[in-house]
Each structure stands twice: as structure tokens, then as C-alpha cells.
Design a protein around this motif. Sequence first.
Motif, mmCIF file in Angstrom:
data_model
loop_
_atom_site.group_PDB
_atom_site.id
_atom_site.type_symbol
_atom_site.label_atom_id
_atom_site.label_comp_id
_atom_site.label_asym_id
_atom_site.label_seq_id
_atom_site.Cartn_x
_atom_site.Cartn_y
_atom_site.Cartn_z
ATOM 1 N N ASN A 74 -13.508 46.376 -7.989
ATOM 2 C CA ASN A 74 -12.351 46.562 -7.106
ATOM 3 C C ASN A 74 -11.433 45.347 -7.204
ATOM 4 O O ASN A 74 -11.376 44.511 -6.315
ATOM 5 C CB ASN A 74 -12.817 46.789 -5.668
ATOM 6 C CG ASN A 74 -11.696 47.250 -4.776
ATOM 7 O OD1 ASN A 74 -10.681 47.750 -5.240
ATOM 8 N ND2 ASN A 74 -11.885 47.096 -3.475
ATOM 9 N N SER A 75 -10.744 45.261 -8.332
ATOM 10 C CA SER A 75 -9.797 44.178 -8.564
ATOM 11 C C SER A 75 -8.670 44.704 -9.437
ATOM 12 O O SER A 75 -8.704 45.846 -9.884
ATOM 13 C CB SER A 75 -10.493 43.005 -9.268
ATOM 14 O OG SER A 75 -10.870 43.380 -10.586
ATOM 15 N N GLU A 76 -7.683 43.863 -9.696
ATOM 16 C CA GLU A 76 -6.545 44.288 -10.516
ATOM 17 C C GLU A 76 -6.967 44.737 -11.910
ATOM 18 O O GLU A 76 -6.327 45.594 -12.506
ATOM 19 C CB GLU A 76 -5.526 43.157 -10.635
ATOM 20 C CG GLU A 76 -4.738 42.924 -9.372
ATOM 21 C CD GLU A 76 -3.697 41.827 -9.537
ATOM 22 O OE1 GLU A 76 -3.311 41.527 -10.685
ATOM 23 O OE2 GLU A 76 -3.282 41.279 -8.511
ATOM 24 N N THR A 77 -8.032 44.169 -12.426
ATOM 25 C CA THR A 77 -8.479 44.523 -13.776
ATOM 26 C C THR A 77 -9.746 45.379 -13.772
ATOM 27 O O THR A 77 -10.230 45.761 -14.831
ATOM 28 C CB THR A 77 -8.738 43.248 -14.605
ATOM 29 O OG1 THR A 77 -9.728 42.461 -13.932
ATOM 30 C CG2 THR A 77 -7.459 42.445 -14.783
ATOM 31 N N SER B 85 -9.009 50.125 -10.622
ATOM 32 C CA SER B 85 -7.553 50.026 -10.765
ATOM 33 C C SER B 85 -7.019 51.097 -11.713
ATOM 34 O O SER B 85 -5.829 51.355 -11.748
ATOM 35 C CB SER B 85 -7.153 48.639 -11.270
ATOM 36 O OG SER B 85 -7.585 48.446 -12.607
#
Length: 145
Positions: free
Chosen positions: A62-65, A69
Motif C-alpha cells: 500500500n504505497s505509491e509503487t 497502486s
Amino acid sequence: MRFLNKILKKDNGNKKKSNNTLEEDIPLASDWVTKALNSSGYKADYSLESMKEIDRFFDEQNSETGLLSKNGGMILFSLGSYIGETAIKLYGGKWITDDSDPQGEINIAVKLSNGTVIWPVLRCLKRCKQGCEESIYAYLFALKN
């Protein structure tokens, strides 16, 4: 068109419309995410302990990368399907779906044998937005009598 069409129903690269109901899509999504999780180093075996692996997946992806996403809706529906199927295996129960609901994939629910109703996809959305305080493991663990 159900979101699973994106991964399950293709014809020479073109998407075909499926007439699957939510009840038909749920086990397909659960099986798909189980295989994906297991091939990525997470242990998904429909046990209560595997909910810790789902929490780990959220923490790591659960992060931008992270994987969430990309294709987040598909993944959240599949994880919710897996969580619901696990709850049914552990505690008994059945799915509650509404194919006429435009947000039916989000609003699927499980009515457990004891009458408790849970919303696994909504819980995944909360876990995604609010972090570890919305633990999936704690969510299912609390259902033990």
C-alpha cells in the motif's frame, strides 16, 4: 461489466462481456488472489493465520509503487473475496450479493452462521486508507466465539 472480465474474459486481447453474477465472481477472485499471493511469498491457505499475511500484504503493497497502486479495485475485490471465503470456512455462513447494485463489488457481505454480517471488501478499503489499526486478522479473530 464485472471487473473480473479484465483478467478472466479475453478474446484475442479484446475484453468480452461476461454474464457472471457476483456469486460466481467471488470464488474466481478468491482463487486468483490465493494463487497470486502464494506465488509472491505470502501464505494464503484460508486459515485465520493467513489473515496476518493479508495484513502484511497491505503493509508492504500500500504505497505509491506497491501493487495496490495498480489495479487496486480488482485486488481489493479479490482480497475481500478471499477474506469472506475464509470467514465462511472458519465460521460457516453465506454470501449476500446484489447484482443490481452499481457498487455491488464493494458492498458484498457475508452473513455468518451466528447471524453476524461482515463486509470484507469495505474492510479492505478501510485497511488501505487507515492502516494497521484496521487489521484484517483482528477483524476475523474477533468473530471467534
